[in-house]
Design a protein around this motif. Structure first.
Motif, PDB file in Angstrom:
ATOM      1  N   VAL A 141       0.962  -1.257   0.090  1.00  0.00           N
ATOM      2  CA  VAL A 141      -0.007  -0.123  -0.008  1.00  0.00           C
ATOM      3  C   VAL A 141       0.906   1.224  -0.016  1.00  0.00           C
ATOM      4  CG1 VAL A 141      -1.812   1.310   1.295  1.00  0.00           C
ATOM      5  CG2 VAL A 141      -1.920  -1.336   1.005  1.00  0.00           C
ATOM      6  N   VAL A 142       0.728   2.351  -0.982  1.00  0.00           N
ATOM      7  CA  VAL A 142       1.551   3.168  -1.098  1.00  0.00           C
ATOM      8  C   VAL A 142       0.591   4.346  -0.844  1.00  0.00           C
ATOM      9  CG1 VAL A 142       3.152   4.616  -2.658  1.00  0.00           C
ATOM     10  CG2 VAL A 142       2.820   1.863  -2.760  1.00  0.00           C
ATOM     11  N   ASP A 143       1.222   5.526  -0.327  1.00  0.00           N
ATOM     12  CA  ASP A 143       0.382   6.772  -0.349  1.00  0.00           C
ATOM     13  C   ASP A 143       0.589   7.918  -1.469  1.00  0.00           C
ATOM     14  OD1 ASP A 143       2.861   8.015   0.344  1.00  0.00           O
ATOM     15  OD2 ASP A 143       2.206   8.931   2.112  1.00  0.00           O
ATOM     16  N   PRO A 144       0.019   8.943  -1.355  1.00  0.00           N
ATOM     17  CA  PRO A 144       0.317   9.969  -2.645  1.00  0.00           C
ATOM     18  C   PRO A 144       1.562  10.320  -2.724  1.00  0.00           C
ATOM     19  CG  PRO A 144      -1.976  10.231  -1.440  1.00  0.00           C
ATOM     20  CD  PRO A 144      -0.934   9.511  -0.568  1.00  0.00           C
ATOM     21  N   ASN A 145       2.285  10.190  -1.391  1.00  0.00           N
ATOM     22  CA  ASN A 145       3.782  10.604  -1.560  1.00  0.00           C
ATOM     23  C   ASN A 145       4.829   9.837  -1.878  1.00  0.00           C
ATOM     24  OD1 ASN A 145       3.121  13.408  -0.770  1.00  0.00           O
ATOM     25  ND2 ASN A 145       2.888  12.768   1.305  1.00  0.00           N
TER      26      ASN A 145
ATOM     27  N   ARG B 143      -6.094   3.036  -6.708  1.00  0.00           N
ATOM     28  CA  ARG B 143      -5.686   2.456  -7.860  1.00  0.00           C
ATOM     29  C   ARG B 143      -4.698   1.370  -7.847  1.00  0.00           C
ATOM     30  NH1 ARG B 143      -0.923   4.312 -10.312  1.00  0.00           N
ATOM     31  NH2 ARG B 143      -0.212   6.314  -9.102  1.00  0.00           N
ATOM     32  N   THR B 144      -4.514   0.664  -8.585  1.00  0.00           N
ATOM     33  CA  THR B 144      -3.360  -0.469  -8.486  1.00  0.00           C
ATOM     34  C   THR B 144      -2.648  -0.570  -9.755  1.00  0.00           C
ATOM     35  OG1 THR B 144      -4.985  -2.388  -9.573  1.00  0.00           O
ATOM     36  CG2 THR B 144      -5.223  -1.991  -6.960  1.00  0.00           C
ATOM     37  N   ASP B 145      -1.206  -0.943  -9.685  1.00  0.00           N
ATOM     38  CA  ASP B 145      -0.334  -1.076 -10.405  1.00  0.00           C
ATOM     39  C   ASP B 145       0.522  -2.152  -9.792  1.00  0.00           C
ATOM     40  OD1 ASP B 145       1.368   0.413  -8.906  1.00  0.00           O
ATOM     41  OD2 ASP B 145       1.400   2.252 -10.075  1.00  0.00           O
ATOM     42  N   GLU B 146       1.887  -2.253 -10.734  1.00  0.00           N
ATOM     43  CA  GLU B 146       2.807  -3.445 -10.274  1.00  0.00           C
ATOM     44  C   GLU B 146       3.389  -2.960  -8.901  1.00  0.00           C
ATOM     45  OE1 GLU B 146       6.678  -1.031 -12.861  1.00  0.00           O
ATOM     46  OE2 GLU B 146       5.592  -3.163 -13.406  1.00  0.00           O
ATOM     47  N   ASP B 147       3.402  -1.627  -8.391  1.00  0.00           N
ATOM     48  CA  ASP B 147       3.796  -1.240  -7.062  1.00  0.00           C
ATOM     49  C   ASP B 147       3.126  -1.396  -6.034  1.00  0.00           C
ATOM     50  OD1 ASP B 147       6.268  -0.465  -8.386  1.00  0.00           O
ATOM     51  OD2 ASP B 147       5.425   1.378  -8.746  1.00  0.00           O
ATOM     52  N   GLY B 148       1.789  -1.916  -6.397  1.00  0.00           N
ATOM     53  CA  GLY B 148       0.912  -2.203  -5.282  1.00  0.00           C
ATOM     54  C   GLY B 148      -0.494  -1.214  -5.397  1.00  0.00           C
ATOM     55  N   VAL B 149      -1.023  -0.962  -4.354  1.00  0.00           N
ATOM     56  CA  VAL B 149      -2.205  -0.197  -4.212  1.00  0.00           C
ATOM     57  C   VAL B 149      -2.066   1.304  -3.734  1.00  0.00           C
ATOM     58  CG1 VAL B 149      -4.724  -0.151  -3.343  1.00  0.00           C
ATOM     59  CG2 VAL B 149      -3.683  -2.438  -3.498  1.00  0.00           C
TER      60      VAL B 149
END
Length: 254
Positions: free
Chosen positions: A15-19, A61-67
């Protein structure tokens, strides 16, 4: 058109935040009662990943880096502590929506959260509900999460060096000495002449001879063993307290 998030694809995703800060991994996915679509995820945080915080999927959204979610790391860290027991009650959902500054869905007659499009209907009742909800306050506190890490504490070396010492050893030795033996001569044992004579005898003696040899006498090696001790750690934590003040300036704490 945004792709619908599938619960099975979210589990254990980063899980990744906007930053771009990584918040942790997805523990559980919570579906909206009205739409049965993913609405919340829990993120495993803490020193050993034992604490779970609720994070909204609104705008995610999701991509290869996570959510990628739309809330930052600090908001997730300060989120209300709610047990991830498999279902969110309307009160718990409302508490989370208010914390993240998201619009709170209306509650349908059966107790489920409803995101109806008719915002003008029952506006008076919604205003009253909003006032009642504004009276709710969340109390938070800090807790110590203690773990261990392995660090270097020093070096130990094994080496050998040479010392010289004096040794004394007693050894028996033999030597030869001269002894004069006399025996009488009787008449008739021969003739005799008077004159000078000389006889030489070689004497022998033993003397100590020192030889040195190197022999192995001992073997030493280094090894480590683990010893378990107990250490007490302490730290200062902050916690919030409630205080109610009435018109008479009387304070009541809880």
């Amino acid at each position: 058109m945004a792709r619908t998030l599938q619960p099975e694809e979210l589990i254990d995703s980063a899980v990744v935040d906007p930053n771009g800060n990584k918040l942790g991994k997805v523990g559980n996915v919570y579906l909206a009662d009205a739409t049965h679509q993913p609405e919340w995820i829990t993120v495993k945080t803490g020193l050993f990943g034992t604490k779970e915080s609720f994070v909204p999927l609104s705008g995610a959204r999701t991509d290869e880096d996570g959510v990628h979610v739309q809330v930052d790391k600090d908001s997730v860290s300060d989120a209300p502590r709610i047990d991830a027991d498999g279902h969110l009650s309307p009160e718990e959902s409302t508490q989370l929506y208010q914390h993240y500054g998201l619009p709170v869905p209306r509650t349908s007659p059966d107790g489920r959260m409803d995101r109806g499009t008719d915002r003008g209907r029952d506006s008076g009742k919604a205003a009253m509900d909003g006032k009642r909800e504004d009276r709710a306050m969340t109390r938070s506190e800090e807790r110590l999460n203690v773990g261990t890490e392995q660090v270097k504490t020093g070096h130990v070396r094994l080496r050998k060096y040479v010392v010289t010492e004096e040794q004394q050893v007693t050894v028996p030795v033999r030597h030869e000495e001269v002894r004069v033996e006399r025996e009488p001569i009787t008449r008739g044992d021969g003739t005799a002449e008077i004159g000078e004579a000389e006889q030489e005898v070689v004497l022998h003696a033993e003397k100590p001879v020192v030889r040195k040899e190197t022999v192995p006498v001992e073997r030493a090696r280094l090894r480590t063993e683990t010893v378990t001790d107990e250490q007490t750690v302490s730290g200062k934590v902050r916690k919030e307290q409630f205080e109610v003040t009435d018109d008479d300036r009387k304070h009541r704490r809880s």
